[in-house]
Structures are given as structure tokens and as C-alpha cells.
Design an enzyme around this catalytic site. Structure first.
Site, PDB file in Angstrom:
ATOM      1  N   ARG A   1     -38.695  35.641 -13.275  1.00 27.36           N
ATOM      2  CA  ARG A   1     -38.940  34.307 -12.702  1.00 27.36           C
ATOM      3  C   ARG A   1     -37.623  33.865 -12.086  1.00 27.36           C
ATOM      4  O   ARG A   1     -36.652  33.583 -12.791  1.00 27.36           O
ATOM      5  CB  ARG A   1     -39.385  33.348 -13.806  1.00 27.36           C
ATOM      6  CG  ARG A   1     -39.850  31.969 -13.336  1.00 27.36           C
ATOM      7  CD  ARG A   1     -40.309  31.181 -14.561  1.00 27.36           C
ATOM      8  NE  ARG A   1     -40.799  29.861 -14.259  1.00 27.36           N
ATOM      9  CZ  ARG A   1     -42.077  29.544 -14.048  1.00 27.36           C
ATOM     10  NH1 ARG A   1     -42.991  30.501 -14.089  1.00 27.36           N
ATOM     11  NH2 ARG A   1     -42.451  28.304 -13.801  1.00 27.36           N
TER      12      ARG A   1
ATOM     13  N   HIS B   1     -46.443  32.987  -6.457  1.00 28.45           N
ATOM     14  CA  HIS B   1     -46.730  32.846  -7.891  1.00 28.45           C
ATOM     15  C   HIS B   1     -48.033  33.604  -8.180  1.00 28.45           C
ATOM     16  O   HIS B   1     -49.065  33.007  -8.496  1.00 28.45           O
ATOM     17  CB  HIS B   1     -46.867  31.366  -8.246  1.00 28.45           C
ATOM     18  CG  HIS B   1     -46.723  31.064  -9.702  1.00 28.45           C
ATOM     19  ND1 HIS B   1     -46.564  32.045 -10.658  1.00 28.45           N
ATOM     20  CD2 HIS B   1     -46.733  29.877 -10.379  1.00 28.45           C
ATOM     21  CE1 HIS B   1     -46.461  31.479 -11.848  1.00 28.45           C
ATOM     22  NE2 HIS B   1     -46.565  30.169 -11.711  1.00 28.45           N
TER      23      HIS B   1
ATOM     24  N   GLN C   1     -50.169  33.194 -11.572  1.00 31.15           N
ATOM     25  CA  GLN C   1     -50.876  31.922 -11.629  1.00 31.15           C
ATOM     26  C   GLN C   1     -52.226  32.035 -10.925  1.00 31.15           C
ATOM     27  O   GLN C   1     -53.259  31.579 -11.436  1.00 31.15           O
ATOM     28  CB  GLN C   1     -50.046  30.824 -10.968  1.00 31.15           C
ATOM     29  CG  GLN C   1     -50.759  29.484 -10.838  1.00 31.15           C
ATOM     30  CD  GLN C   1     -51.048  28.849 -12.182  1.00 31.15           C
ATOM     31  OE1 GLN C   1     -50.145  28.634 -12.975  1.00 31.15           O
ATOM     32  NE2 GLN C   1     -52.312  28.556 -12.450  1.00 31.15           N
TER      33      GLN C   1
ATOM     34  N   ASP D   1     -50.546  20.771  -6.639  1.00 34.63           N
ATOM     35  CA  ASP D   1     -49.326  21.078  -7.383  1.00 34.63           C
ATOM     36  C   ASP D   1     -48.370  19.913  -7.158  1.00 34.63           C
ATOM     37  O   ASP D   1     -48.619  19.031  -6.323  1.00 34.63           O
ATOM     38  CB  ASP D   1     -48.725  22.394  -6.870  1.00 34.63           C
ATOM     39  CG  ASP D   1     -47.590  22.924  -7.748  1.00 34.63           C
ATOM     40  OD1 ASP D   1     -47.369  22.372  -8.842  1.00 34.63           O
ATOM     41  OD2 ASP D   1     -46.933  23.895  -7.328  1.00 34.63           O
TER      42      ASP D   1
ATOM     43  N   CYS E   1     -51.833  23.742 -11.346  1.00 33.90           N
ATOM     44  CA  CYS E   1     -51.106  24.809 -12.037  1.00 33.90           C
ATOM     45  C   CYS E   1     -50.170  24.291 -13.125  1.00 33.90           C
ATOM     46  O   CYS E   1     -49.688  25.083 -13.937  1.00 33.90           O
ATOM     47  CB  CYS E   1     -50.351  25.667 -11.038  1.00 33.90           C
ATOM     48  SG  CYS E   1     -49.239  24.739  -9.969  1.00 33.90           S
TER      49      CYS E   1
ATOM     50  N   ARG F   1     -54.103  31.779 -18.062  1.00 33.59           N
ATOM     51  CA  ARG F   1     -52.849  32.471 -17.766  1.00 33.59           C
ATOM     52  C   ARG F   1     -52.641  33.618 -18.752  1.00 33.59           C
ATOM     53  O   ARG F   1     -52.250  34.724 -18.367  1.00 33.59           O
ATOM     54  CB  ARG F   1     -51.659  31.494 -17.847  1.00 33.59           C
ATOM     55  CG  ARG F   1     -51.593  30.427 -16.778  1.00 33.59           C
ATOM     56  CD  ARG F   1     -51.362  31.015 -15.395  1.00 33.59           C
ATOM     57  NE  ARG F   1     -50.193  31.880 -15.351  1.00 33.59           N
ATOM     58  CZ  ARG F   1     -48.941  31.435 -15.240  1.00 33.59           C
ATOM     59  NH1 ARG F   1     -48.683  30.135 -15.158  1.00 33.59           N
ATOM     60  NH2 ARG F   1     -47.934  32.279 -15.189  1.00 33.59           N
TER      61      ARG F   1
END
Length: 306
Positions: A102, A129, A132, A223, A263, A291
Site C-alpha cells: 500500500r 485500488h 477494493q 468515496d 469504500c 474485502r
């Protein structure tokens, strides 16, 4: 999923339509305990950005597979003192079985993967991402049964999530609309990449009109308006993004059976109202749970779990 053994996931575009569907099927089977897999391997987490869901879901997924997890906090490794990416990569390659990264720059992730023989997974970069969106597609599939022909609208900042949603929806046979303020559109190269994947069978639309984008859609998604590293812009962005808030008025334009996704983390009553987030059409908490299941399927597939 033998085809995924040993492979990286740096972008959703690394997968085929069939591989995405097989991952979603496996994730669903793991969630229902219809299938149980074991994998006595070691996952490393190298996270340069804060994380709750990604860190915990990867950790629990690996433990449930019977493996181990090492949290490689950059602040307590030589990465924080400037060790070159290629040096860290070649050393961790000899210790670990799989690595989730990440970080900020997609190029850093790709450089790491080029020097490591073990599977490297994109756990978030500024560009994408992908993990996700695997969970997002799983959640949509749970709600509607079939992804093909559905339409998802993402409203807000054209960020890494928006980029991966375009690719994921294209691979899943869904239409996708991205509605952003002028100047905040998603990456143009990713837009064209997603359109190429659709082969003109579905649509990838970018617009500055949130109401037109939401009309009649099956899935509304948002988001935060300022992603990690953009916190200093948050106050300036607020009035620009206000028309892009997912609220009850915007939701009423969508299909009556539409679901709402986010998310997380959410800034309640900014990009999404508290009423919508807690409303009957929200699938945000199922999405967060998924997830873990989607990433468990991914880990099992790249490691060859039995």
C-alpha cells in the site's frame, strides 16, 4: 484458479473477465464455507499509508487460510531510511511467499514487483485500488445475482477507486458512469483502457452532471472528496463537490432497487449523508466484510492453496 498461481495483481487489468468471475465465485464459496482452503504460507504487509479495512481484512484472511502475517511497517524497517526499492524487494522475496503493498506511486509498486519473484498485490496506490473493487463486485453480485448489464455510477473525485471501478465494471460486463466536478475527472489512460476492455459491449461514461449520471442506475458509489495525501485541499474542495453528495434527493433519481456503496472511511454528511449511509439501500457494511472474502480468494489463488 491454477492460472493465477504465482502471479501479481498490480491492476485489475491484469485479470481477464473469466478470472474475475472465478475469483468472485471462489470468494462466495469461502464466505458460505462451501469451500475451505488451507495455505501454510507467509504474507507480508508493506503499508506506507494508513489502513483499517485493508490491513485487517488481509490479516484475517491469511490467518483463516492457516498462514502467517508479518506487518512490515515502513517506520521500523530500513525503507524509512531510504533503502532502495529493488534492494528491499530482493530481500523480502527470499523471506515471504506473497506481499501486499500500500503506497503512493504506482511506479514504485511496479518496480517492487519487477524485482520480486513472489506474487505482489496492489493493496492501494494513488492510481488504483483493485482489491477494493473485487469486494465491490462481490457485493453487487450478492444483491443482483448477475453483474452483466447492470449500471454503476460513481459520484465524486476521479481517484484511484474510480479508476479501478471503471476497469472492474468493464471486465464484469457492467456499464459504468463517473460523475466528477470539472478538473477532477479520472485518469484518461485508464478511461481508454476500460473502454478497450468493453469492446463496445458496455459503456464507460465520464460526465460532470451528477443527476444525469445517476438516473435509473442500479448502484451508486462514492468515496471521500479528498484522498490520503490531499487533506490540505479538503476545505477548498468542499464547495466544489457539494453538488456531488449522495443524499436522498440524488438516490431518488436512481432505480428504486438501487444499492449504495462506499469504500470507507466516510465523512458522514459530506460525500454521503448519514441518512443514506444508514438507510435500507446501503450495502456498505456487507461491502466492507467482503474485502476479507475477496482477498482470501485472491491469496488462495496466487498461492495455490489446497
Amino acid at each position: 484458479m491454477a492460472a493465477l498461481i504465482g502471479r501479481d495483481l498490480l491492476s485489475l487489468a491484469d485479470l481477464t473477465t473469466q478470472e474475475v468471475q472465478e475469483l468472485l465465485t471462489l470468494a462466495t464459496q469461502l464466505k458460505s464455507k462451501q469451500v475451505q482452503l488451507r495455505c501454510n504460507k507467509v504474507l507480508g504487509l508493506l503499508f506506507s499509508k494508513a489502513s483499517t479495512r485493508t490491513r485487517v481484512s488481509f490479516t484475517v484472511a491469511m490467518y483463516q487460510l492457516g498462514g502467517q502475517v508479518i506487518d512490515l511497517n515502513p517506520n521500523v524497517t530500513q525503507v524509512s531510511r531510504g533503502e532502495p526499492i529493488q534492494d528491499t524487494a530482493r530481500v523480502l522475496d527470499r523471506y515471504l511467499d506473497v506481499l501486499a503493498i500500500r503506497t503512493f506511486a504506482q511506479q514504485d509498486l511496479e518496480t517492487f514487483a519487477s524485482y520480486a519473484k513472489i506474487p505482489v498485490i496492489n493493496a492501494l496506490t494513488d492510481l488504483e485500488h483493485p482489491c477494493q473493487v473485487l469486494a465491490d463486485l462481490m457485493t453487487i453480485q450478492e444483491s443482483f445475482g448477475d453483474l452483466s448489464g447492470l449500471t454503476l455510477t460513481y459520484v465524486g473525485d476521479g481517484n484511484n477507486v474510480a479508476n479501478s471501478l471503471m476497469l472492474g465494471c468493464a471486465l464484469a460486463g457492467m456499464n459504468v458512469r463517473i460523475a466528477t466536478p470539472v478538473g477532477y475527472e479520472p485518469n484518461t489512460e485508464v478511461v481508454e483502457q476500460a473502454r478497450a476492455i468493453t469492446n463496445n459491449k458496455t459503456s464507460v461514461t465520464v460526465t460532470n452532471d451528477p443527476e444525469a449520471a445517476v438516473k435509473g442506475v442500479n448502484v451508486l458509489y462514492t468515496d471521500v472528496w479528498a484522498s490520503m495525501g490531499q487533506e490540505q485541499e479538503a476545505d477548498d474542495r468542499m464547495p466544489i463537490f457539494q453538488p456531488y453528495q449522495i443524499n436522498e434527493n440524488l438516490l431518488s433519481i436512481a432505480d428504486p432497487n438501487a444499492i449504495v456503496l462506499h469504500c470507507l472511511p466516510a465523512h458522514r454528511d459530506e460525500e454521503i449523508t448519514d441518512a443514506v449511509m444508514e438507510g435500507s439501500q446501503s450495502r456498505i457494511w456487507e461491502q466492507a466484510e467482503n474485502r476479507m472474502h475477496a482477498q482470501k480468494a485472491l491469496l488462495a489463488s496466487v498461492l495455490g492453496a489446497e
